[in-house]
Design a protein around this motif. Structure first.
Motif, mmCIF file in Angstrom:
data_model
loop_
_atom_site.group_PDB
_atom_site.id
_atom_site.type_symbol
_atom_site.label_atom_id
_atom_site.label_comp_id
_atom_site.label_asym_id
_atom_site.label_seq_id
_atom_site.Cartn_x
_atom_site.Cartn_y
_atom_site.Cartn_z
ATOM 1 N N GLY A 73 0.790 -1.222 0.000
ATOM 2 C CA GLY A 73 0.000 0.000 0.000
ATOM 3 C C GLY A 73 0.822 1.272 0.000
ATOM 4 N N THR A 74 1.946 1.286 0.684
ATOM 5 C CA THR A 74 2.785 2.480 0.714
ATOM 6 C C THR A 74 3.892 2.355 -0.322
ATOM 7 O OG1 THR A 74 4.225 1.545 2.408
ATOM 8 C CG2 THR A 74 2.356 2.863 3.168
ATOM 9 N N GLN A 75 4.294 3.470 -0.868
ATOM 10 C CA GLN A 75 5.375 3.495 -1.852
ATOM 11 C C GLN A 75 6.649 3.962 -1.168
ATOM 12 O OE1 GLN A 75 5.261 2.536 -5.023
ATOM 13 N NE2 GLN A 75 3.123 1.950 -4.842
ATOM 14 N N ASN A 76 7.536 3.006 -0.843
ATOM 15 C CA ASN A 76 8.806 3.315 -0.213
ATOM 16 C C ASN A 76 9.911 2.624 -1.017
ATOM 17 O OD1 ASN A 76 10.973 3.836 1.410
ATOM 18 N ND2 ASN A 76 10.026 3.087 3.289
ATOM 19 N N PRO A 77 10.511 3.349 -1.966
ATOM 20 C CA PRO A 77 11.524 2.703 -2.823
ATOM 21 C C PRO A 77 12.724 2.167 -2.056
ATOM 22 C CG PRO A 77 10.886 4.844 -3.702
ATOM 23 C CD PRO A 77 10.251 4.716 -2.359
ATOM 24 N N ALA A 78 13.114 2.824 -0.980
ATOM 25 C CA ALA A 78 14.271 2.356 -0.214
ATOM 26 C C ALA A 78 13.983 1.008 0.438
ATOM 27 C CB ALA A 78 14.663 3.384 0.839
ATOM 28 N N LEU A 79 12.780 0.844 0.960
ATOM 29 C CA LEU A 79 12.421 -0.427 1.589
ATOM 30 C C LEU A 79 12.293 -1.531 0.544
ATOM 31 C CD1 LEU A 79 11.664 -2.005 4.110
ATOM 32 C CD2 LEU A 79 9.300 -1.254 3.773
ATOM 33 N N THR A 80 11.718 -1.203 -0.597
ATOM 34 C CA THR A 80 11.590 -2.186 -1.673
ATOM 35 C C THR A 80 12.957 -2.653 -2.151
ATOM 36 O OG1 THR A 80 9.517 -1.165 -2.360
ATOM 37 C CG2 THR A 80 10.603 -2.596 -3.945
ATOM 38 N N THR A 81 13.877 -1.714 -2.303
ATOM 39 C CA THR A 81 15.236 -2.069 -2.720
ATOM 40 C C THR A 81 15.925 -2.916 -1.664
ATOM 41 O OG1 THR A 81 15.349 -0.008 -3.964
ATOM 42 C CG2 THR A 81 17.427 -1.120 -3.506
ATOM 43 N N SER A 82 15.696 -2.595 -0.390
ATOM 44 C CA SER A 82 16.297 -3.369 0.694
ATOM 45 C C SER A 82 15.771 -4.804 0.704
ATOM 46 C CB SER A 82 16.014 -2.706 2.035
ATOM 47 O OG SER A 82 16.563 -1.423 2.074
ATOM 48 N N ILE A 83 14.480 -4.958 0.453
ATOM 49 C CA ILE A 83 13.902 -6.307 0.395
ATOM 50 C C ILE A 83 14.489 -7.078 -0.784
ATOM 51 C CG2 ILE A 83 11.760 -7.581 -0.010
ATOM 52 C CD1 ILE A 83 10.314 -5.340 1.527
ATOM 53 N N TRP A 84 14.646 -6.401 -1.903
ATOM 54 C CA TRP A 84 15.213 -7.036 -3.091
ATOM 55 C C TRP A 84 16.660 -7.460 -2.842
ATOM 56 C CZ3 TRP A 84 14.568 -4.315 -8.494
ATOM 57 C CH2 TRP A 84 14.758 -5.244 -9.511
ATOM 58 N N LEU A 85 17.436 -6.593 -2.212
ATOM 59 C CA LEU A 85 18.831 -6.921 -1.895
ATOM 60 C C LEU A 85 18.908 -8.063 -0.892
ATOM 61 C CD1 LEU A 85 21.833 -6.306 -2.202
ATOM 62 C CD2 LEU A 85 21.574 -4.583 -0.412
ATOM 63 N N ALA A 86 18.026 -8.054 0.107
ATOM 64 C CA ALA A 86 18.012 -9.140 1.088
ATOM 65 C C ALA A 86 17.689 -10.468 0.411
ATOM 66 C CB ALA A 86 17.006 -8.843 2.196
ATOM 67 N N GLY A 87 16.746 -10.459 -0.517
ATOM 68 C CA GLY A 87 16.426 -11.677 -1.256
ATOM 69 C C GLY A 87 17.607 -12.179 -2.064
ATOM 70 N N ALA A 88 18.328 -11.260 -2.702
ATOM 71 C CA ALA A 88 19.512 -11.651 -3.469
ATOM 72 C C ALA A 88 20.597 -12.217 -2.557
ATOM 73 C CB ALA A 88 20.039 -10.463 -4.261
ATOM 74 N N LEU A 89 20.765 -11.618 -1.390
ATOM 75 C CA LEU A 89 21.765 -12.117 -0.443
ATOM 76 C C LEU A 89 21.408 -13.511 0.060
ATOM 77 C CD1 LEU A 89 22.537 -8.870 1.570
ATOM 78 C CD2 LEU A 89 24.114 -10.132 0.096
ATOM 79 N N VAL A 90 20.138 -13.751 0.322
ATOM 80 C CA VAL A 90 19.704 -15.078 0.772
ATOM 81 C C VAL A 90 19.962 -16.113 -0.317
ATOM 82 C CG1 VAL A 90 17.659 -16.453 1.359
ATOM 83 C CG2 VAL A 90 18.046 -14.257 2.467
ATOM 84 N N LEU A 91 19.683 -15.748 -1.572
ATOM 85 C CA LEU A 91 19.930 -16.688 -2.671
ATOM 86 C C LEU A 91 21.416 -16.931 -2.901
ATOM 87 C CD1 LEU A 91 17.250 -15.469 -5.228
ATOM 88 C CD2 LEU A 91 17.247 -17.599 -3.928
ATOM 89 N N THR A 92 22.261 -16.016 -2.444
ATOM 90 C CA THR A 92 23.705 -16.142 -2.636
ATOM 91 C C THR A 92 24.380 -16.923 -1.508
ATOM 92 O OG1 THR A 92 23.634 -14.053 -3.819
ATOM 93 C CG2 THR A 92 25.782 -14.783 -3.155
ATOM 94 N N LEU A 93 23.677 -17.208 -0.451
ATOM 95 C CA LEU A 93 24.275 -17.930 0.681
ATOM 96 C C LEU A 93 24.934 -19.260 0.281
ATOM 97 C CD1 LEU A 93 21.786 -17.247 3.610
ATOM 98 C CD2 LEU A 93 24.079 -16.315 3.268
#
Length: 107
Positions: A73-93
């Motif tokens: 519901g809210t538009q927060n690009p910084a949080l969206t980018t952080s979630i995307w980066l966290a997902g990439a880091l988890v896949l890189t483990l």
């Protein structure tokens, strides 16, 4: 979204593509996805395998970020980018042991 925010996501995806243990599976299955008109040199097939895994990492890591943006519901690009980066880091483990070996820090 700021384009510079994608740089760390792409960097993590590239590391995952190069050092992932799944690169061997993609490499072995090259007759399925590799174009027949290209010469099947091992270096080319490995590079294409790493590129496939890097792209897949970016795509799969973006799913939670897209769901958050759609359902949040809210538009927060910084949080969206952080979630995307966290997902990439988890896949890189799973690639971390290979990264440590390449850096000379692993056994």
């Amino acid at each position: 979204m700021n384009r510079n925010a994608l740089v760390p996501i792409m960097a993590v995806a590239i590391v995952n593509g190069i050092f992932s243990p799944w690169v061997l599976a993609v490499f072995v299955l090259y007759p399925i996805w590799y174009p027949a008109w290209l010469p099947p040199y091992a270096q080319l097939v490995y590079m294409a395998s790493a590129l496939i895994l890097s792209t897949l990492t970016i795509m799969v890591a973006g799913i939670p970020a897209a769901l958050h943006e759609r359902l949040g519901g809210t538009q927060n690009p910084a949080l969206t980018t952080s979630i995307w980066l966290a997902g990439a880091l988890v896949l890189t483990l799973p690639a971390l042991p290979n990264v440590m070996k390449a850096l000379g820090l692993g056994a």
